[in-house]
Enzyme design. Structure first.
Site, mmCIF file in Angstrom:
data_model
loop_
_atom_site.group_PDB
_atom_site.id
_atom_site.type_symbol
_atom_site.label_atom_id
_atom_site.label_comp_id
_atom_site.label_asym_id
_atom_site.label_seq_id
_atom_site.Cartn_x
_atom_site.Cartn_y
_atom_site.Cartn_z
ATOM 1 N N SER A 127 0.834 -1.203 0.000
ATOM 2 C CA SER A 127 0.000 0.000 0.000
ATOM 3 C C SER A 127 0.871 1.257 0.000
ATOM 4 O O SER A 127 1.976 1.261 0.559
ATOM 5 C CB SER A 127 -0.866 -0.012 1.266
ATOM 6 O OG SER A 127 -1.430 1.252 1.497
ATOM 7 N N TYR A 152 -2.362 -1.446 10.726
ATOM 8 C CA TYR A 152 -2.527 -1.944 9.350
ATOM 9 C C TYR A 152 -1.312 -1.548 8.504
ATOM 10 O O TYR A 152 -0.678 -2.377 7.852
ATOM 11 C CB TYR A 152 -3.816 -1.377 8.720
ATOM 12 C CG TYR A 152 -3.872 -1.596 7.222
ATOM 13 C CD1 TYR A 152 -4.177 -2.844 6.690
ATOM 14 C CD2 TYR A 152 -3.576 -0.559 6.324
ATOM 15 C CE1 TYR A 152 -4.192 -3.069 5.323
ATOM 16 C CE2 TYR A 152 -3.595 -0.763 4.948
ATOM 17 C CZ TYR A 152 -3.909 -2.025 4.453
ATOM 18 O OH TYR A 152 -3.916 -2.232 3.092
ATOM 19 N N LYS A 156 1.888 -3.890 6.781
ATOM 20 C CA LYS A 156 2.336 -3.902 5.371
ATOM 21 C C LYS A 156 3.838 -3.629 5.299
ATOM 22 O O LYS A 156 4.567 -4.261 4.546
ATOM 23 C CB LYS A 156 1.570 -2.840 4.561
ATOM 24 C CG LYS A 156 0.105 -3.172 4.331
ATOM 25 C CD LYS A 156 -0.037 -4.344 3.389
ATOM 26 C CE LYS A 156 -1.473 -4.811 3.279
ATOM 27 N NZ LYS A 156 -1.629 -6.105 2.606
HETATM 28 P P1 NAD Z 1 -10.733 -7.712 0.719
HETATM 29 O O1 NAD Z 1 -11.001 -7.730 2.170
HETATM 30 O O2 NAD Z 1 -11.879 -7.555 -0.206
HETATM 31 O O3 NAD Z 1 -9.934 -9.049 0.302
HETATM 32 C C1 NAD Z 1 -9.082 -9.730 1.191
HETATM 33 C C2 NAD Z 1 -9.476 -11.207 1.130
HETATM 34 O O4 NAD Z 1 -8.649 -11.957 2.018
HETATM 35 C C3 NAD Z 1 -10.927 -11.465 1.546
HETATM 36 O O5 NAD Z 1 -11.546 -12.237 0.551
HETATM 37 C C4 NAD Z 1 -10.814 -12.232 2.861
HETATM 38 O O6 NAD Z 1 -11.882 -13.136 3.044
HETATM 39 C C5 NAD Z 1 -9.463 -12.905 2.686
HETATM 40 N N1 NAD Z 1 -8.778 -13.231 3.938
HETATM 41 C C6 NAD Z 1 -8.640 -12.455 5.037
HETATM 42 N N2 NAD Z 1 -7.929 -13.101 5.976
HETATM 43 C C7 NAD Z 1 -7.591 -14.318 5.451
HETATM 44 C C8 NAD Z 1 -6.870 -15.435 5.939
HETATM 45 N N3 NAD Z 1 -6.344 -15.438 7.169
HETATM 46 N N4 NAD Z 1 -6.721 -16.507 5.134
HETATM 47 C C9 NAD Z 1 -7.286 -16.539 3.895
HETATM 48 N N5 NAD Z 1 -7.994 -15.499 3.398
HETATM 49 C C10 NAD Z 1 -8.138 -14.416 4.158
HETATM 50 O O7 NAD Z 1 -9.643 -6.595 0.456
HETATM 51 P P2 NAD Z 1 -9.121 -5.986 -0.920
HETATM 52 O O8 NAD Z 1 -9.544 -4.581 -0.971
HETATM 53 O O9 NAD Z 1 -9.431 -6.904 -2.025
HETATM 54 O O10 NAD Z 1 -7.562 -5.977 -0.614
HETATM 55 C C11 NAD Z 1 -6.693 -7.015 -1.046
HETATM 56 C C12 NAD Z 1 -5.295 -6.737 -0.522
HETATM 57 O O11 NAD Z 1 -4.863 -5.476 -1.028
HETATM 58 C C13 NAD Z 1 -5.190 -6.650 0.990
HETATM 59 O O12 NAD Z 1 -3.968 -7.238 1.384
HETATM 60 C C14 NAD Z 1 -5.168 -5.160 1.253
HETATM 61 O O13 NAD Z 1 -4.502 -4.838 2.445
HETATM 62 C C15 NAD Z 1 -4.408 -4.659 0.047
HETATM 63 N N6 NAD Z 1 -4.687 -3.247 -0.261
HETATM 64 C C16 NAD Z 1 -5.982 -2.867 -0.476
HETATM 65 C C17 NAD Z 1 -6.256 -1.528 -0.746
HETATM 66 C C18 NAD Z 1 -7.679 -1.064 -0.977
HETATM 67 O O14 NAD Z 1 -7.901 0.141 -1.000
HETATM 68 N N7 NAD Z 1 -8.654 -1.952 -1.171
HETATM 69 C C19 NAD Z 1 -5.214 -0.594 -0.801
HETATM 70 C C20 NAD Z 1 -3.907 -1.029 -0.584
HETATM 71 C C21 NAD Z 1 -3.659 -2.374 -0.317
HETATM 72 C C1 UD1 Z 2 -7.478 4.230 3.536
HETATM 73 C C2 UD1 Z 2 -6.410 3.971 4.556
HETATM 74 C C3 UD1 Z 2 -5.226 3.334 3.876
HETATM 75 C C4 UD1 Z 2 -5.654 2.046 3.177
HETATM 76 C C5 UD1 Z 2 -6.815 2.348 2.236
HETATM 77 C C6 UD1 Z 2 -7.393 1.075 1.659
HETATM 78 C C7 UD1 Z 2 -6.690 5.587 6.363
HETATM 79 C C8 UD1 Z 2 -6.108 6.768 7.050
HETATM 80 N N1 UD1 Z 2 -6.061 5.190 5.253
HETATM 81 O O1 UD1 Z 2 -6.936 5.113 2.553
HETATM 82 O O2 UD1 Z 2 -4.210 3.034 4.821
HETATM 83 O O3 UD1 Z 2 -4.575 1.478 2.464
HETATM 84 O O4 UD1 Z 2 -7.859 3.033 2.920
HETATM 85 O O5 UD1 Z 2 -8.065 0.342 2.620
HETATM 86 O O6 UD1 Z 2 -7.681 5.040 6.789
HETATM 87 N N2 UD1 Z 2 -13.465 10.157 3.346
HETATM 88 C C9 UD1 Z 2 -14.524 10.945 3.723
HETATM 89 N N3 UD1 Z 2 -15.659 10.338 4.152
HETATM 90 C C10 UD1 Z 2 -15.793 8.970 4.208
HETATM 91 C C11 UD1 Z 2 -14.691 8.170 3.815
HETATM 92 C C12 UD1 Z 2 -13.549 8.800 3.400
HETATM 93 O O7 UD1 Z 2 -14.444 12.177 3.689
HETATM 94 O O8 UD1 Z 2 -16.853 8.466 4.633
HETATM 95 C C13 UD1 Z 2 -12.250 10.827 2.878
HETATM 96 C C14 UD1 Z 2 -11.047 10.497 3.737
HETATM 97 O O9 UD1 Z 2 -10.924 11.428 4.763
HETATM 98 C C15 UD1 Z 2 -9.924 10.578 2.715
HETATM 99 C C16 UD1 Z 2 -10.593 10.220 1.375
HETATM 100 O O10 UD1 Z 2 -11.974 10.338 1.581
HETATM 101 O O11 UD1 Z 2 -9.520 11.898 2.637
HETATM 102 C C17 UD1 Z 2 -10.255 8.808 0.942
HETATM 103 O O12 UD1 Z 2 -10.524 7.946 2.022
HETATM 104 P P1 UD1 Z 2 -10.447 6.358 1.900
HETATM 105 O O13 UD1 Z 2 -11.277 5.910 0.757
HETATM 106 O O14 UD1 Z 2 -10.762 5.789 3.241
HETATM 107 O O15 UD1 Z 2 -8.935 6.084 1.505
HETATM 108 P P2 UD1 Z 2 -7.578 6.492 2.254
HETATM 109 O O16 UD1 Z 2 -7.820 7.186 3.524
HETATM 110 O O17 UD1 Z 2 -6.726 7.184 1.265
#
Ligand code: NAD
Ligand code: UD1
Length: 352
Positions: A127, A152, A156
């Site tokens: 991330s 979190y 990472k």
């Molecule tokens: P998500 O929660 O939709 O997917 C994660 C999946 O992992 C889920 O299907 C969950 O059931 C599974 N899981 C959780 N714990 C587990 C375990 N112990 N064993 C097996 N499966 C397990 O999340 P996502 O948004 O698809 O994110 C995927 C990855 O990308 C994560 O590692 C997340 O931290 C990373 N990531 C996501 C974002 C974002 O904004 N969505 C941003 C940066 C990084």
């Molecule tokens: C967040 C996490 C980041 C993580 C990512 C994916 C925090 C501080 N950061 O990113 O570590 O990798 O999610 O899971 O939580 N916002 C609103 N109202 C809402 C929701 C969000 O105003 O109801 C604003 C937030 O303040 C932010 C922007 O929208 O400024 C984006 O928020 P979000 O989608 O949660 O992403 P990040 O905060 O960038």
């Protein structure tokens, strides 16, 4: 020629399901390992429906070494894309042990099982949060990991460090760290998308639920940041672009060592710009009110993704309007996410 088999951990989740689809369409065989803590198996049925080919699903946990050993002995895995993990920032503050256990211990258990099976090719979901609050924008891969603001983010960062050390200790390993910016959007069919449990933490699913009438109003956290309109700026990218980045990253695994890439669109969009664009595209009002800043939020960050462009041949191709239109199609067709659908278990499902 036999298709290369990819193990996708967390493949039933939001990004993992879209990536599994892209992999099937690119000609890979896909084995998904997911414990379904934050996902529905229905997502994989949609993947199969769109791709016209099947996924092998194993319901199991990345922390379960016996399950992993069995999986690697049953399947000739070419490489692993490791999405599985917990991702809610605020929950990580109240339940740090769960986050370290799943994200850190789970990743280490997976790597040990891979090493024992002689599978040393790994793509890891990292991330942008690892750059920390002091990094100048745009973020570039040459910048060091910074201090993290919550368990979190720390989890990472810790896994990145462990994978860096592992790839240095043993030349058989090739590891790609993909640092995602803010993935949003959905598959253009409207069949797949993000399905958060309970109240969404992230901006895009919250706005979508307000527009569809499931929630009354968006709370905008802070309007006093040093940005053009006072609200936070982020780099949003389409989940299909992000998924395609994983397929490209697999190609990089033929070179041993550690490879780090930012995956972002390289453009900043403010919260209010997102609200305005969503209301315009959905033709629905998105009422909002301002509230104090959310703990740990940074004013603005976006990616320099030139390295991914030069070395992977990857670029975010889809613009903001397309991200919103695809989210909206998914939200309208599945107002309750996957949960209202009849869950029929795939015959190819096994449990560890
Ligand atoms: P998500 O929660 O939709 O997917 C994660 C999946 O992992 C889920 O299907 C969950 O059931 C599974 N899981 C959780 N714990 C587990 C375990 N112990 N064993 C097996 N499966 C397990 O999340 P996502 O948004 O698809 O994110 C995927 C990855 O990308 C994560 O590692 C997340 O931290 C990373 N990531 C996501 C974002 C974002 O904004 N969505 C941003 C940066 C990084
Ligand atoms: C967040 C996490 C980041 C993580 C990512 C994916 C925090 C501080 N950061 O990113 O570590 O990798 O999610 O899971 O939580 N916002 C609103 N109202 C809402 C929701 C969000 O105003 O109801 C604003 C937030 O303040 C932010 C922007 O929208 O400024 C984006 O928020 P979000 O989608 O949660 O992403 P990040 O905060 O960038």
């Amino acid at each position: 020629m036999q298709k290369a088999k990819i193990l996708v951990t967390g493949g039933a989740g939001y990004i993992g399901s879209h990536a599994s689809l892209v992999l099937l369409e690119a000609g890979y065989e896909v084995v998904v390992l997911d414990n379904l803590t934050n996902a529905s198996q229905e997502a994989l049925q949609r993947v199969e429906q769109i791709a016209g080919s099947s996924v092998t699903f194993i319901q199991g946990d990345i922390r379960d070494r016996a399950c992993l050993d069995l999986l690697f002995s049953d399947h000739d895995i070419h490489a692993v894309i490791h999405f599985a993990g917990l991702k809610a920032v605020s929950e990580s503050v109240t339940q740090p042990l769960s986050y370290y256990d799943t994200n850190v211990c789970g990743s280490l258990t997976l790597c040990r099982a891979m090493q024992a099976a002689g599978v040393c090719r790994l793509v890891f979901s990292s991330s942008a949060t690892v750059y920390g609050p002091d990094a100048p924008v745009p973020y570039h891969e040459s910048m060091p990991r910074g201090r993290t603001a919550n368990p979190y983010g720390t989890s990472k960062s810790m896994v990145e460090q462990a994978l860096e050390d592992l790839s240095q200790s043993d030349e058989r390993w090739s590891v790609v760290l993909l640092r995602y910016f803010n993935p949003i959007g959905a598959h253009p069919s409207g069949l797949m998308g993000e399905d958060p449990q309970g109240v969404p933490n992230n901006l895009m699913p919250y706005i979508a639920q307000v527009a569809v009438g499931r929630r009354e109003e968006l709370t905008v956290f802070g309007n006093d940041y040093a940005t053009a309109d006072g609200t936070c700026v982020r780099d949003y990218l389409h989940v299909m672009d992000l998924s395609e980045g994983h397929a490209k990253a697999l190609g990089r695994l033929s070179t041993p060592g550690l490879h780090i890439y930012n995956l972002g669109a390289g453009k900043g969009v403010s919260v209010l710009q997102m609200v305005e664009a969503f209301a315009r595209i959905s033709e629905r009002p998105v009422p909002y009110h301002f509230a104090p800043r959310r703990d740990g939020d940074l004013a603005a960050f976006w990616a320099d993704s030139q390295k991914a462009e030069q070395e992977l041949g990857w670029q975010a191709r889809r613009g903001l309007d397309e991200m919103i239109a695809d989210t909206w199609r998914w939200q309208c067709r599945n107002p309750q996410g996957y949960s209202t659908d009849i869950h029929t278990k795939s015959q190819r499902t096994s449990k560890c």
